[in-house]
Design a protein around this motif. Structure first.
Motif, PDB file in Angstrom:
ATOM      1  N   MET A  67       0.905  -1.282   0.049  1.00 18.07           N
ATOM      2  CA  MET A  67       0.019  -0.070  -0.152  1.00 18.07           C
ATOM      3  C   MET A  67       1.029   1.223  -0.022  1.00 18.07           C
ATOM      4  SD  MET A  67      -3.250  -0.921  -0.250  1.00 18.07           S
ATOM      5  CE  MET A  67      -3.994   0.534   0.446  1.00 18.07           C
ATOM      6  N   VAL A  68       2.155   1.268  -0.079  1.00 15.33           N
ATOM      7  CA  VAL A  68       3.146   2.429   0.181  1.00 15.33           C
ATOM      8  C   VAL A  68       3.313   2.773  -1.177  1.00 15.33           C
ATOM      9  CG1 VAL A  68       5.369   3.183   1.122  1.00 15.33           C
ATOM     10  CG2 VAL A  68       3.919   1.671   2.300  1.00 15.33           C
ATOM     11  N   GLN A  69       4.028   2.010  -2.019  1.00 11.24           N
ATOM     12  CA  GLN A  69       4.424   2.473  -3.140  1.00 11.24           C
ATOM     13  C   GLN A  69       3.254   3.165  -4.191  1.00 11.24           C
ATOM     14  OE1 GLN A  69       3.747   1.088  -6.613  1.00 11.24           O
ATOM     15  NE2 GLN A  69       5.211   2.441  -7.623  1.00 11.24           N
ATOM     16  N   PRO A  70       2.023   2.807  -4.338  1.00 13.05           N
ATOM     17  CA  PRO A  70       0.973   3.248  -5.077  1.00 13.05           C
ATOM     18  C   PRO A  70       0.870   4.797  -4.922  1.00 13.05           C
ATOM     19  CG  PRO A  70       0.341   1.222  -4.662  1.00 13.05           C
ATOM     20  CD  PRO A  70       1.474   1.577  -3.725  1.00 13.05           C
ATOM     21  N   PHE A  71       0.977   5.219  -3.608  1.00 12.51           N
ATOM     22  CA  PHE A  71       0.757   6.596  -3.183  1.00 12.51           C
ATOM     23  C   PHE A  71       2.122   7.442  -3.144  1.00 12.51           C
ATOM     24  CE2 PHE A  71      -2.731   4.149  -1.234  1.00 12.51           C
ATOM     25  CZ  PHE A  71      -3.768   4.546  -1.688  1.00 12.51           C
ATOM     26  N   ASP A  72       3.053   6.743  -2.806  1.00 14.33           N
ATOM     27  CA  ASP A  72       4.443   7.169  -2.472  1.00 14.33           C
ATOM     28  C   ASP A  72       4.942   8.016  -3.739  1.00 14.33           C
ATOM     29  OD1 ASP A  72       6.355   7.771  -0.651  1.00 14.33           O
ATOM     30  OD2 ASP A  72       7.913   6.145  -1.640  1.00 14.33           O
ATOM     31  N   THR A  73       4.696   7.475  -4.862  1.00 16.87           N
ATOM     32  CA  THR A  73       5.308   8.002  -6.148  1.00 16.87           C
ATOM     33  C   THR A  73       4.415   9.194  -6.618  1.00 16.87           C
ATOM     34  OG1 THR A  73       3.518   6.372  -7.434  1.00 16.87           O
ATOM     35  CG2 THR A  73       6.269   5.931  -6.688  1.00 16.87           C
ATOM     36  N   HIS A  74       3.518   9.881  -5.869  1.00 19.66           N
ATOM     37  CA  HIS A  74       2.529  10.949  -6.516  1.00 19.66           C
ATOM     38  C   HIS A  74       3.047  12.346  -6.086  1.00 19.66           C
ATOM     39  CE1 HIS A  74      -0.544   8.678  -8.707  1.00 19.66           C
ATOM     40  NE2 HIS A  74      -0.166   7.573  -7.876  1.00 19.66           N
ATOM     41  N   PRO A  75       2.906  13.213  -6.828  1.00 17.63           N
ATOM     42  CA  PRO A  75       3.352  14.672  -6.440  1.00 17.63           C
ATOM     43  C   PRO A  75       2.331  15.005  -5.433  1.00 17.63           C
ATOM     44  CG  PRO A  75       3.372  14.628  -8.813  1.00 17.63           C
ATOM     45  CD  PRO A  75       2.766  13.176  -8.445  1.00 17.63           C
ATOM     46  N   GLY A  76       2.732  15.610  -4.390  1.00 22.46           N
ATOM     47  CA  GLY A  76       1.827  16.166  -3.410  1.00 22.46           C
ATOM     48  C   GLY A  76       1.929  15.200  -2.049  1.00 22.46           C
ATOM     49  N   VAL A  77       2.292  14.036  -2.312  1.00 22.82           N
ATOM     50  CA  VAL A  77       2.337  13.116  -1.401  1.00 22.82           C
ATOM     51  C   VAL A  77       3.815  13.081  -0.523  1.00 22.82           C
ATOM     52  CG1 VAL A  77       2.570  10.457  -0.550  1.00 22.82           C
ATOM     53  CG2 VAL A  77       0.854  11.482  -2.261  1.00 22.82           C
ATOM     54  N   ILE A  78       3.567  13.641   0.798  1.00 23.48           N
ATOM     55  CA  ILE A  78       4.803  14.176   1.466  1.00 23.48           C
ATOM     56  C   ILE A  78       5.272  12.873   2.336  1.00 23.48           C
ATOM     57  CG2 ILE A  78       5.568  15.404   3.651  1.00 23.48           C
ATOM     58  CD1 ILE A  78       3.016  17.282   2.910  1.00 23.48           C
ATOM     59  N   SER A  79       4.570  11.978   2.846  1.00 23.87           N
ATOM     60  CA  SER A  79       5.271  10.730   3.226  1.00 23.87           C
ATOM     61  C   SER A  79       3.839   9.687   3.370  1.00 23.87           C
ATOM     62  CB  SER A  79       5.680  10.982   4.714  1.00 23.87           C
ATOM     63  OG  SER A  79       4.583  11.254   5.484  1.00 23.87           O
ATOM     64  N   VAL A  80       4.601   8.349   3.327  1.00 22.12           N
ATOM     65  CA  VAL A  80       3.480   7.278   3.677  1.00 22.12           C
ATOM     66  C   VAL A  80       4.192   6.382   4.676  1.00 22.12           C
ATOM     67  CG1 VAL A  80       2.274   5.199   2.409  1.00 22.12           C
ATOM     68  CG2 VAL A  80       2.961   7.653   1.208  1.00 22.12           C
ATOM     69  N   VAL A  81       3.323   6.293   5.742  1.00 21.90           N
ATOM     70  CA  VAL A  81       3.928   5.508   6.877  1.00 21.90           C
ATOM     71  C   VAL A  81       3.183   4.124   7.103  1.00 21.90           C
ATOM     72  CG1 VAL A  81       4.510   5.330   9.253  1.00 21.90           C
ATOM     73  CG2 VAL A  81       4.722   7.375   8.157  1.00 21.90           C
ATOM     74  N   SER A  82       3.867   3.092   7.072  1.00 23.65           N
ATOM     75  CA  SER A  82       3.069   1.634   7.226  1.00 23.65           C
ATOM     76  C   SER A  82       2.824   1.682   8.813  1.00 23.65           C
ATOM     77  CB  SER A  82       3.946   0.667   6.871  1.00 23.65           C
ATOM     78  OG  SER A  82       4.142   0.587   5.438  1.00 23.65           O
ATOM     79  N   GLY A  83       1.634   1.133   9.017  1.00 29.50           N
ATOM     80  CA  GLY A  83       1.357   1.023  10.657  1.00 29.50           C
ATOM     81  C   GLY A  83       0.150   0.452  11.035  1.00 29.50           C
ATOM     82  N   TYR A  84      -0.498   0.454  12.015  1.00 32.58           N
ATOM     83  CA  TYR A  84      -1.550  -0.435  12.763  1.00 32.58           C
ATOM     84  C   TYR A  84      -2.485   0.867  13.134  1.00 32.58           C
ATOM     85  CZ  TYR A  84       2.579  -3.302  12.838  1.00 32.58           C
ATOM     86  OH  TYR A  84       3.594  -4.255  12.511  1.00 32.58           O
ATOM     87  N   THR A  85      -3.794   0.415  12.840  1.00 35.32           N
ATOM     88  CA  THR A  85      -4.958   1.242  13.301  1.00 35.32           C
ATOM     89  C   THR A  85      -6.210   0.457  13.520  1.00 35.32           C
ATOM     90  OG1 THR A  85      -5.985   3.535  13.253  1.00 35.32           O
ATOM     91  CG2 THR A  85      -5.783   2.100  11.325  1.00 35.32           C
ATOM     92  N   GLY A  86      -7.194   1.088  14.385  1.00 38.42           N
ATOM     93  CA  GLY A  86      -8.476   0.368  14.692  1.00 38.42           C
ATOM     94  C   GLY A  86      -8.424  -0.696  15.710  1.00 38.42           C
TER      95      GLY A  86
END
Length: 177
Positions: free
Chosen positions: A16-35
């Protein structure tokens, strides 16, 4: 700069990181846990299916360059929104697809986008991705961060576990990456 965050769960956070990480305007993508109901869970705890967490990514983005609506559109194109029991080869509640929203605006955008996807009849099964209020997000261990860069061969194997074929089948008329 209009900095916001988005949190998406869609199977293994490595994918789930790479598809977002490569777009202009995306500052950071952090893997983690929630919910879940345990503070600061470990990978071992989450994969034991006892904490209620999902593997997710927290995206920090500049809304003036990349809108939340655009991020949601990318999200649909990299997940299976018809599978509530996991994603591709990753099975279990910690891999379920969820859009975690941080505001009424994000909820409305996600809800409208989900309704539009369902109405498009792109999928023969119902859209089951849930839209839930954001909860505390705990970054995953360091070795999980930017995995696609650290171990490209293993990342490619993970991607080829059904995800890429599904994306190609359902989104060949779009570009998600």
């Amino acid at each position: 700069m209009a900095v916001e965050t988005a949190i998406f769960a869609g199977g293994c956070f490595w994918c789930m990181v790479q598809p977002f990480d490569t777009h202009p305007g995306v500052i950071s993508v952090v893997s983690g846990y929630t919910g879940g109901h345990v503070a600061n869970p470990t990978y071992e705890q989450v994969t034991s299916h006892t904490t209620g967490h999902t593997e997710a990514v927290k995206i920090t983005f500049d809304n003036a360059i990349m809108s939340y609506q655009e991020l949601v559109a990318i999200y649909w194109q990299v997940t299976d929104p018809t599978d509530a029991s996991g994603q591709f080869q990753d099975r279990g509640d910690n891999y379920r697809p969820v859009i975690y929203v941080n505001s009424k605006t994000q909820r409305q955008i996600a809800t409208d986008s989900k309704a539009a996807l369902a109405a498009s009849q792109r999928f023969t099964k119902p859209i089951v991705t849930t839209i839930e209020a954001a909860q505390p997000f705990y970054p995953a261990e360091t070795y999980h961060q930017d995995f696609y860069k650290k171990d490209p061969m293993r990342y490619a194997m993970e991607e080829s576990g059904g995800r890429q074929a599904f994306i190609n089948e359902h989104w060949s008329d779009q570009t998600s990456k």
